[in-house]
Design a protein around this motif. Structure first.
Motif, PDB file in Angstrom:
ATOM      1  N   GLU A 301       0.807  -1.266  -0.115  1.00  0.00           N
ATOM      2  CA  GLU A 301       0.070   0.058  -0.057  1.00  0.00           C
ATOM      3  C   GLU A 301       0.903   1.294   0.034  1.00  0.00           C
ATOM      4  O   GLU A 301       0.227   2.299  -0.390  1.00  0.00           O
ATOM      5  N   ILE A 302       2.099   1.143   0.638  1.00  0.00           N
ATOM      6  CA  ILE A 302       3.028   2.287   0.672  1.00  0.00           C
ATOM      7  C   ILE A 302       3.577   2.642  -0.859  1.00  0.00           C
ATOM      8  O   ILE A 302       3.363   3.677  -1.575  1.00  0.00           O
ATOM      9  N   VAL A 303       3.990   1.602  -1.519  1.00  0.00           N
ATOM     10  CA  VAL A 303       4.583   1.631  -2.859  1.00  0.00           C
ATOM     11  C   VAL A 303       3.674   1.981  -3.896  1.00  0.00           C
ATOM     12  O   VAL A 303       3.556   2.891  -4.781  1.00  0.00           O
ATOM     13  N   PHE A 304       2.345   1.426  -3.741  1.00  0.00           N
ATOM     14  CA  PHE A 304       1.083   1.708  -4.788  1.00  0.00           C
ATOM     15  C   PHE A 304       0.242   2.909  -4.419  1.00  0.00           C
ATOM     16  O   PHE A 304      -0.494   3.051  -5.122  1.00  0.00           O
ATOM     17  N   SER A 305       0.529   3.333  -3.072  1.00  0.00           N
ATOM     18  CA  SER A 305      -0.443   4.389  -2.661  1.00  0.00           C
ATOM     19  C   SER A 305      -1.758   3.890  -2.588  1.00  0.00           C
ATOM     20  O   SER A 305      -2.451   4.691  -2.822  1.00  0.00           O
ATOM     21  N   TYR A 306      -2.002   2.713  -2.237  1.00  0.00           N
ATOM     22  CA  TYR A 306      -3.307   2.168  -2.184  1.00  0.00           C
ATOM     23  C   TYR A 306      -3.895   2.584  -0.820  1.00  0.00           C
ATOM     24  O   TYR A 306      -3.430   2.562   0.212  1.00  0.00           O
ATOM     25  N   PRO A 307      -5.095   2.964  -1.107  1.00  0.00           N
ATOM     26  CA  PRO A 307      -5.763   3.679   0.066  1.00  0.00           C
ATOM     27  C   PRO A 307      -6.496   2.691   1.112  1.00  0.00           C
ATOM     28  O   PRO A 307      -7.756   2.495   1.462  1.00  0.00           O
ATOM     29  N   GLY A 308      -5.340   1.896   1.740  1.00  0.00           N
ATOM     30  CA  GLY A 308      -5.816   0.735   2.556  1.00  0.00           C
ATOM     31  C   GLY A 308      -5.733   1.036   4.035  1.00  0.00           C
ATOM     32  O   GLY A 308      -5.041   2.197   4.279  1.00  0.00           O
ATOM     33  N   ILE A 309      -5.805  -0.050   4.842  1.00  0.00           N
ATOM     34  CA  ILE A 309      -5.485   0.422   6.362  1.00  0.00           C
ATOM     35  C   ILE A 309      -3.815   0.406   6.517  1.00  0.00           C
ATOM     36  O   ILE A 309      -3.197   1.316   7.114  1.00  0.00           O
ATOM     37  N   GLY A 310      -3.151  -0.258   5.657  1.00  0.00           N
ATOM     38  CA  GLY A 310      -1.508  -0.139   5.711  1.00  0.00           C
ATOM     39  C   GLY A 310      -1.116   1.315   5.428  1.00  0.00           C
ATOM     40  O   GLY A 310      -0.312   1.822   6.179  1.00  0.00           O
TER      41      GLY A 310
END
Length: 358
Positions: A301-310
């Motif tokens: 989620e950090i690398v892909f800027s994915y809007p999750g809990i991580g």
């Protein structure tokens, strides 16, 4: 009148089998009750630690957070917000036990406090917004990696030393040793930047309205395909190697050899006898992986800027948003405990030795 030795033996075995059948459900219920009590105690300990740790900070944590929120917003906080923050981090005028009771009452109402950075948004709203994204991405990929890795592990372990085993197993071992963040960054660079097949980051097209409609759903699939592929690619190897080693051990067991001697089909022996027993240790790791789903794949989620809990936790750590960090940590802890309780229940049902040994 005396009985023949064979008759005595048969009668003894029949009585033992009847007794075992009667005791089996009771043994399973007793085992599950013990495990439930253990996990309830562990959940209580996690909640208590989540209450105690902020109060070990020097000074008055609630006063410091209230001061920071008022500086950010430029106005005094509402009484309800003050009460929420003081209930989460402590009111110096209240007894510690009263604070603890108030904290438990807040948790019972799913009140995790107010975010500092996103004031006055409640932490529960931020968690509720990020949780579906994490469950969709990480939950789906965890199950897919488990199924693919387990199936390949059975195929490699059933015929250890075959061409498939000698080629695939070393390759999977090499892939599993590569750091995940390197695979993710390489995937973003090649498939996103060079080829332009996938977006470089995010969870959906920001130009589309959020809702249950075909364009938005297709957008989420497009944005989530590359993160999902990298997770499965880096995770299935561990499942495969573990299952392969367990299958190699199980193939030599007496019950597998007996099944082969009885003339059963190779597929039935492979899946009903060898794979079924070799798969039992996999459930423990699978339960831990499912529990970790709620915490999200942090690096992904950090690398892909994915809007999750991580990604929410990463942002909270960067900006020192303590209420959000505290809420996410508690949620992840409880999710891991729940996943392990479910795994213990399934494990006890599949393997009677577990509950009888307890």
């Amino acid at each position: 009148m005396s009985l023949a030795p064979g008759a005595v033996t048969s009668a003894t075995v029949s009585v033992a089998q009847a007794t075992a059948k009667k005791k089996s459900p009771k043994g399973r219920g007793s085992f599950l009750l013990k495990r439930l009590g253990f996990y309830l105690a562990a959940a209580w300990a996690a909640i208590t630690l989540n209450f105690v740790i902020p109060r070990l900070m020097p000074g008055d944590p609630s006063a410091a957070i209230i001061d920071q929120l008022e500086r950010v917003s430029g106005q005094a906080l509402a009484p309800a917000t003050l009460q929420s923050i003081q209930g989460l981090f402590g009111n110096p005028q209240e007894n510690l036990f009263e604070q603890y009771l108030g904290y438990l009452g807040q948790l019972a109402r799913f009140d995790l406090g107010v975010s500092i950075v996103n004031f006055p948004v409640p932490v529960s709203d931020l968690v509720a917004a990020g949780l579906p994204w994490t469950l969709l991405l990480v939950g789906t990929t965890t199950i897919a990696a488990f199924v693919i890795g387990t199936a390949l592990g059975v195929a490699a372990g059933w015929r250890a030393g075959s061409r498939f085993d000698t080629i695939v197993t070393p390759l999977v071992t090499f892939v599993s040793s590569v750091p995940y963040f390197w695979i993710a960054l390489l995937a973003v660079w090649f498939f996103g930047f060079i080829l332009g097949w996938f977006p470089l980051g995010g969870g959906y097209d920001p130009n589309l309205p959020v809702g249950v409609n075909i364009p938005f759903l297709l957008s989420t699939l497009q944005y989530g395909a590359l993160p999902a592929a990298t997770i499965v690619f880096s995770a299935f190897g561990g499942w495969m190697l573990g299952m392969r080693n367990m299958t190699v051990t199980t193939v030599g067991e007496d019950y597998v050899l007996l099944a082969q001697a009885k003339g059963l089909s190779p597929a039935r022996v492979r899946w009903r006898y060898a794979a079924r027993n070799a798969m039992l240790p996999q459930f423990t790791g699978f339960a831990m992986a499912l529990g970790g789903v709620v915490g999200g794949a942090l690096l992904t989620e950090i690398v892909f800027s994915y809007p999750g809990i991580g990604y929410l936790l990463f942002s909270a750590l960067q900006k020192r948003d303590y209420p959000v960090m505290q809420g996410v940590f508690l949620l992840v802890t409880l999710a891991v405990l729940l996943a392990n309780l479910i795994a213990d229940s399934v494990y006890a049902t599949l393997d009677p030795r577990v509950r009888e040994g307890s």
